[in-house]
Enzyme design. Structure first.
Site, mmCIF file in Angstrom:
data_model
loop_
_atom_site.group_PDB
_atom_site.id
_atom_site.type_symbol
_atom_site.label_atom_id
_atom_site.label_comp_id
_atom_site.label_asym_id
_atom_site.label_seq_id
_atom_site.Cartn_x
_atom_site.Cartn_y
_atom_site.Cartn_z
ATOM 1 N N ARG A 5 47.520 -39.368 -13.468
ATOM 2 C CA ARG A 5 46.293 -38.852 -12.651
ATOM 3 C C ARG A 5 45.856 -37.297 -12.983
ATOM 4 N NH1 ARG A 5 48.988 -41.619 -8.377
ATOM 5 N NH2 ARG A 5 47.806 -43.418 -7.912
ATOM 6 N N HIS A 34 22.550 -41.175 -31.046
ATOM 7 C CA HIS A 34 23.475 -42.022 -30.353
ATOM 8 C C HIS A 34 23.240 -43.528 -30.726
ATOM 9 C CE1 HIS A 34 25.672 -39.266 -27.329
ATOM 10 N NE2 HIS A 34 26.070 -38.952 -28.511
ATOM 11 N N ASN A 83 22.237 -32.036 -25.199
ATOM 12 C CA ASN A 83 22.062 -33.103 -26.187
ATOM 13 C C ASN A 83 20.666 -33.611 -26.768
ATOM 14 O OD1 ASN A 83 24.385 -34.689 -24.912
ATOM 15 N ND2 ASN A 83 23.562 -34.806 -22.950
ATOM 16 N N LYS A 138 27.533 -22.495 -25.349
ATOM 17 C CA LYS A 138 27.878 -23.640 -24.700
ATOM 18 C C LYS A 138 28.613 -23.264 -23.598
ATOM 19 C CE LYS A 138 29.890 -27.941 -24.900
ATOM 20 N NZ LYS A 138 30.128 -29.228 -25.302
ATOM 21 N N GLU A 178 25.100 -29.340 -35.113
ATOM 22 C CA GLU A 178 25.361 -28.797 -33.595
ATOM 23 C C GLU A 178 25.443 -27.300 -33.497
ATOM 24 O OE1 GLU A 178 25.616 -31.007 -31.110
ATOM 25 O OE2 GLU A 178 26.923 -32.651 -31.688
ATOM 26 N N ARG A 199 22.814 -28.604 -18.376
ATOM 27 C CA ARG A 199 23.656 -29.025 -19.392
ATOM 28 C C ARG A 199 23.236 -30.204 -20.225
ATOM 29 N NH1 ARG A 199 30.375 -29.741 -19.569
ATOM 30 N NH2 ARG A 199 30.369 -30.629 -21.585
ATOM 31 N N GLU A 242 26.855 -31.697 -15.654
ATOM 32 C CA GLU A 242 25.521 -32.249 -16.050
ATOM 33 C C GLU A 242 24.604 -32.610 -15.041
ATOM 34 O OE1 GLU A 242 25.439 -33.930 -20.106
ATOM 35 O OE2 GLU A 242 23.947 -34.921 -19.580
ATOM 36 N N HIS A 254 28.572 -38.001 -36.474
ATOM 37 C CA HIS A 254 27.779 -37.836 -35.346
ATOM 38 C C HIS A 254 26.716 -36.492 -35.549
ATOM 39 C CE1 HIS A 254 27.069 -36.908 -31.344
ATOM 40 N NE2 HIS A 254 27.400 -35.595 -31.196
ATOM 41 N N HIS A 268 20.316 -36.439 -29.340
ATOM 42 C CA HIS A 268 21.580 -37.150 -29.037
ATOM 43 C C HIS A 268 21.177 -38.698 -28.727
ATOM 44 C CE1 HIS A 268 23.929 -33.544 -29.555
ATOM 45 N NE2 HIS A 268 24.790 -34.039 -29.388
ATOM 46 N N LYS A 296 33.958 -32.354 -21.426
ATOM 47 C CA LYS A 296 33.692 -33.743 -21.877
ATOM 48 C C LYS A 296 34.481 -34.760 -22.481
ATOM 49 C CE LYS A 296 28.648 -34.081 -21.162
ATOM 50 N NZ LYS A 296 27.184 -34.023 -22.043
HETATM 51 P P1 NAD Z 1 36.181 -36.148 -36.408
HETATM 52 O O1 NAD Z 1 36.947 -35.902 -35.339
HETATM 53 O O2 NAD Z 1 36.193 -37.535 -36.823
HETATM 54 O O3 NAD Z 1 36.625 -35.316 -37.792
HETATM 55 C C1 NAD Z 1 35.889 -35.559 -38.850
HETATM 56 C C2 NAD Z 1 36.778 -35.892 -40.295
HETATM 57 O O4 NAD Z 1 37.380 -34.718 -40.465
HETATM 58 C C3 NAD Z 1 37.755 -36.914 -39.769
HETATM 59 O O5 NAD Z 1 38.119 -37.626 -40.891
HETATM 60 C C4 NAD Z 1 39.203 -35.923 -39.368
HETATM 61 O O6 NAD Z 1 40.285 -36.513 -39.638
HETATM 62 C C5 NAD Z 1 38.875 -34.822 -40.653
HETATM 63 N N1 NAD Z 1 39.347 -33.570 -40.232
HETATM 64 C C6 NAD Z 1 39.489 -33.056 -39.294
HETATM 65 N N2 NAD Z 1 39.528 -31.666 -39.426
HETATM 66 C C7 NAD Z 1 39.810 -31.411 -40.401
HETATM 67 C C8 NAD Z 1 40.379 -30.443 -41.417
HETATM 68 N N3 NAD Z 1 40.806 -29.204 -40.958
HETATM 69 N N4 NAD Z 1 40.652 -30.535 -42.847
HETATM 70 C C9 NAD Z 1 40.284 -31.945 -43.367
HETATM 71 N N5 NAD Z 1 39.969 -32.730 -42.552
HETATM 72 C C10 NAD Z 1 39.646 -32.763 -41.162
HETATM 73 O O7 NAD Z 1 34.569 -35.583 -36.243
HETATM 74 P P2 NAD Z 1 33.913 -34.346 -35.561
HETATM 75 O O8 NAD Z 1 32.627 -34.224 -36.239
HETATM 76 O O9 NAD Z 1 35.023 -33.263 -35.430
HETATM 77 O O10 NAD Z 1 33.692 -34.872 -33.930
HETATM 78 C C11 NAD Z 1 32.638 -36.016 -33.686
HETATM 79 C C12 NAD Z 1 33.070 -36.474 -32.407
HETATM 80 O O11 NAD Z 1 32.847 -35.711 -31.592
HETATM 81 C C13 NAD Z 1 32.014 -37.540 -31.964
HETATM 82 O O12 NAD Z 1 33.038 -38.676 -31.424
HETATM 83 C C14 NAD Z 1 31.211 -37.165 -31.062
HETATM 84 O O13 NAD Z 1 30.905 -38.123 -30.143
HETATM 85 C C15 NAD Z 1 32.223 -36.324 -30.353
HETATM 86 N N6 NAD Z 1 31.573 -35.031 -29.512
HETATM 87 C C16 NAD Z 1 31.994 -34.761 -28.312
HETATM 88 C C17 NAD Z 1 31.433 -33.723 -27.827
HETATM 89 C C18 NAD Z 1 31.846 -33.109 -26.199
HETATM 90 O O14 NAD Z 1 31.348 -32.485 -25.763
HETATM 91 N N7 NAD Z 1 32.993 -34.068 -25.991
HETATM 92 C C19 NAD Z 1 30.557 -32.752 -28.324
HETATM 93 C C20 NAD Z 1 29.945 -33.064 -29.630
HETATM 94 C C21 NAD Z 1 30.444 -34.240 -30.175
HETATM 95 N N1 GLY Z 2 27.891 -31.981 -26.279
HETATM 96 C C1 GLY Z 2 27.156 -32.117 -25.073
HETATM 97 C C2 GLY Z 2 27.931 -31.411 -24.071
HETATM 98 O O1 GLY Z 2 28.962 -30.978 -24.130
HETATM 99 O O2 GLY Z 2 27.214 -31.373 -22.873
#
Ligand code: NAD
Ligand code: GLY
Length: 360
Positions: free
Chosen positions: A120, A251, A244, A226, A184, A240, A236, A264, A247, A142
């Site tokens: 939890r 998406h 998006n 942010k 982003e 907030r 949100e 993404h 997005h 998130k």
């Molecule tokens: P990712 O986590 O897949 O990383 C991209 C690639 O880079 C992967 O292959 C990873 O292993 C590699 N990598 C990571 N760090 C590295 C480094 N320092 N050197 C070499 N390779 C490295 O993708 P991302 O773009 O970081 O994140 C995308 C995800 O984030 C999506 O799932 C998206 O939905 C999510 N997201 C979430 C929020 C949120 O608010 N929680 C906001 C935006 C995006």
């Molecule tokens: N990436 C959108 C949010 O964090 O709200």
């Protein structure tokens, strides 16, 4: 090192931005409840950075368990999430054990959801290693996994105790991933920070060349934007949702094309062009505004048209969006560059026209 604060009362936390941060245990130690952590990483980031983090924790007499996940968006699912729980249970991690996410947004979102739900809720630290995760996903709490019918459909709001954005980790990031992160970054300029948008127009090449000062500035300015939005609307209920921009369309591309085929950030760039086109159709943006946005994404090497997919499929996938209210699609659109709004009254044919105009 520069430090920002995400102001959420008793759940406020710092974002440290700088170089070689996680080799310094004194930054992490004050946030640990006990001398026990579980690190979640993946099979790409682990070989690059896990040893350094483990050595720092070891020097501070902190014991570690490690879960190494398979890499990629295609693994942001229940099965992979369960690998984290398997490790936490097998190694008898406790509710007071701190979970550390070491990786990009995929690792961060999954580790965060695991932290929110294991016994939890356990304390959680983000060490983001991609540009996208440093400017966006590690901040704001998130957390989620994907469902085959929709992106990020299962998750929780769960804030970390600390974010350590070490821009040195960006040295090893593939170019395509750096570019995806820029989508982003550009988003903050478009939705609420026109001066930052102008700065990006003047400095984009420095970011692509990985100039450390330019990257640190872009990460800090993005996180500052942010943090302000999250502090005002953590769960949100309103503002907030502006984060998006692009997005809902994006998406649909990610889900429709199969998770991991479009990054993404790439989907967000193409989706933002669709949102911008719809804003033009509504008379809010001019053709010159569209050209300006398209030029910046283009210089960043990001797609400015979406995936080839029937418009009906776009609309069907978009109907799963989390901003849908009483069955009605609400979209983030641009009144002008630097000012986004939520709009729930776009006519379906107009949305379809915007998609068609920006579809491969
Ligand atoms: P990712 O986590 O897949 O990383 C991209 C690639 O880079 C992967 O292959 C990873 O292993 C590699 N990598 C990571 N760090 C590295 C480094 N320092 N050197 C070499 N390779 C490295 O993708 P991302 O773009 O970081 O994140 C995308 C995800 O984030 C999506 O799932 C998206 O939905 C999510 N997201 C979430 C929020 C949120 O608010 N929680 C906001 C935006 C995006
Ligand atoms: N990436 C959108 C949010 O964090 O709200």
């Amino acid at each position: 090192m520069r430090t920002l604060n995400v102001a959420l009362g008793s759940r406020s936390y710092p974002i440290h931005i700088g170089q070689d941060l996680f080799a310094d245990p004194s930054l992490i130690q004050p946030f640990l409840k006990t001398r026990r952590v579980a690190i979640v990483t993946n099979d790409v980031v682990g070989p690059l950075y896990l040893k350094r983090l483990e050595e720092a924790l070891d020097a501070a007499d902190v014991s570690t368990s490690v879960a190494v996940l398979p890499d990629g968006e295609a693994h942001k699912d229940w099965q992979t999430l369960n690998l984290i729980f398997d490790k936490l249970l097998a190694e008898r991690c406790e509710r007071s054990t701190t979970l550390i996410a070491l990786g990009g947004g995929v690792v961060g979102d999954m580790a965060g959801f695991a932290a929110a739900t294991y016994q939890r809720g356990m304390p959680f630290i983000q060490i983001p290693t991609t540009l996208l995760s440093q400017v966006d996903s590690s901040v704001g709490g998130k957390t989620a996994i994907n469902h085959p019918l929709g992106k990020n459909m299962i998750g929780a709001f769960y804030q970390p105790k600390l974010v350590l954005a070490d821009i040195r980790t960006l040295d090893t990031l593939p170019d395509r991933e750096l570019r995806a992160g820029l989508a982003e970054v550009i988003k903050y300029g478009l939705i609420r920070d026109p001066a930052f948008f102008e700065w990006l127009e003047g400095n984009l090449e420095k970011l692509l060349e990985r100039d450390a000062d330019a990257l640190a500035f872009a990460v800090e300015r993005s996180c500052a934007n942010k943090a302000e939005v999250v502090a005002a609307d953590e769960t949100e209920q309103g503002e907030r949702a502006l984060l998006n921009l692009g997005h809902t369309f994006g998406h649909a591309i990610e889900t429709g094309m199969g998770y991991g085929n479009w990054l993404h950030g790439e989907a967000v760039a193409a989706g933002t062009m669709m949102a911008a086109e719809l804003s033009r159709l509504l008379g809010w943006l001019s053709s010159a505004d569209i050209a300006r946005i398209e030029a910046l994404f283009g210089r960043a090497g990001l797609p400015v048209v979406g995936a080839k997919m029937p418009v009906e499929q776009y609309l069907d996938l978009m109907a799963h969006d989390k901003k849908v209210e009483a069955g009605k699609l609400r979209l983030v659109l641009l009144r002008q560059i630097g000012r986004a709004v939520i709009h729930g009254n776009s006519a379906a044919p107009m949305i379809a026209s915007a998609i068609t105009a920006r579809c491969a």
